[in-house]
Design a protein around this motif. Structure first.
Motif, mmCIF file in Angstrom:
data_model
loop_
_atom_site.group_PDB
_atom_site.id
_atom_site.type_symbol
_atom_site.label_atom_id
_atom_site.label_comp_id
_atom_site.label_asym_id
_atom_site.label_seq_id
_atom_site.Cartn_x
_atom_site.Cartn_y
_atom_site.Cartn_z
ATOM 1 N N MET A 86 -38.151 -8.177 34.542
ATOM 2 C CA MET A 86 -36.705 -8.276 34.345
ATOM 3 C C MET A 86 -36.415 -9.048 33.060
ATOM 4 S SD MET A 86 -35.527 -6.806 37.173
ATOM 5 C CE MET A 86 -33.804 -7.283 37.265
ATOM 6 N N ILE A 133 -35.434 -3.452 32.123
ATOM 7 C CA ILE A 133 -36.044 -3.613 33.442
ATOM 8 C C ILE A 133 -37.198 -2.628 33.489
ATOM 9 C CG2 ILE A 133 -35.750 -3.460 35.943
ATOM 10 C CD1 ILE A 133 -32.726 -3.905 35.468
ATOM 11 N N ILE A 136 -31.330 -3.736 39.997
ATOM 12 C CA ILE A 136 -31.856 -2.529 39.360
ATOM 13 C C ILE A 136 -30.858 -1.383 39.476
ATOM 14 C CG2 ILE A 136 -33.649 -0.754 39.506
ATOM 15 C CD1 ILE A 136 -35.603 -2.977 40.343
ATOM 16 N N TYR A 184 -33.190 0.610 33.004
ATOM 17 C CA TYR A 184 -34.371 0.689 33.865
ATOM 18 C C TYR A 184 -35.344 1.745 33.340
ATOM 19 C CZ TYR A 184 -37.059 1.745 38.126
ATOM 20 O OH TYR A 184 -38.057 1.969 39.037
#
Length: 198
Positions: free
Chosen positions: A146, A131, A167, A174
């Motif tokens: 994504m 992400i 998230i 992330y």
């Protein structure tokens, strides 16, 4: 990651009630283009593979888009951003021509100031299990890329619930990419915002 494996998806099915009675997607910028047309043109420089998410009843010519613009129509836009996002991701998952796509860059239709080099820099960081989000002056912005591993969760979104919850559940995957681009924070919510765009 190659440009052919990251799809740019512009969310433009919202009702923008804070903007007033006018459809802000159709409002003209100083260069004569509509807000949405400008956002699409900027994204198209970085993402050869693109989809623009609009409402089922939208006339794309009124929105300033050409007949060749790759459109994805959603039926439940009135339910909120999450509903539109979930429905759009479901379409992508079911499209056999997109099986090679590893990630989707989720852009907002009211953000025409993001530089194409910013989008390309983010694209290089993308991956199926990543992400990616840009940050400027220590603050995250848009778009969010994504990886395909997260698409099933995005497809299940409903109502006004956006991707923030996805998230939060995947902080280990992330990653923020620092960029020198204030445009990642500039969106158009009011007529004044529209007038401030060069």
């Amino acid at each position: 990651m190659s440009a052919e494996t990251v799809l740019g998806m512009i969310l433009a099915a919202g009702y923008s009630r804070r903007f007033g009675e006018d459809d802000k997607r159709c409002c003209r910028l100083p260069d004569g283009r509509t807000l949405l047309e400008s956002t699409v043109a900027q994204a198209n420089e970085a993402f050869p593979l693109l989809r623009v998410v609009v409402r089922e009843e939208d006339d794309i010519r009124v929105l300033g888009l050409s007949g060749t613009t790759p459109i994805l129509r959603v039926r439940h836009a009135e339910s909120g951003l999450g509903a539109s996002l979930g429905e759009a991701i479901t379409h992508l998952e079911q499209d056999e021509s997109l099986q090679h796509v590893s990630a989707v860059a989720i852009l907002l239709g009211d953000m025409p100031c993001i530089r194409s080099e910013t989008l390309r820099a983010m694209q290089r960081e993308a991956g199926r299990s990543h992400i990616i989000r840009p940050s400027y002056a220590g603050r995250p912005g848009h778009p969010v890329i994504m990886g395909r591993d997260f698409w099933p969760e995005l497809a299940s979104l409903r109502g006004d619930e956006g991707g923030k919850h996805v998230i939060r559940r995947h902080q280990n995957q992330y990653h923020e990419v620092p960029v020198d681009d204030a445009g990642i924070h500039i969106d158009v919510d009011s007529l004044k915002d529209l007038q401030d765009i060069d």
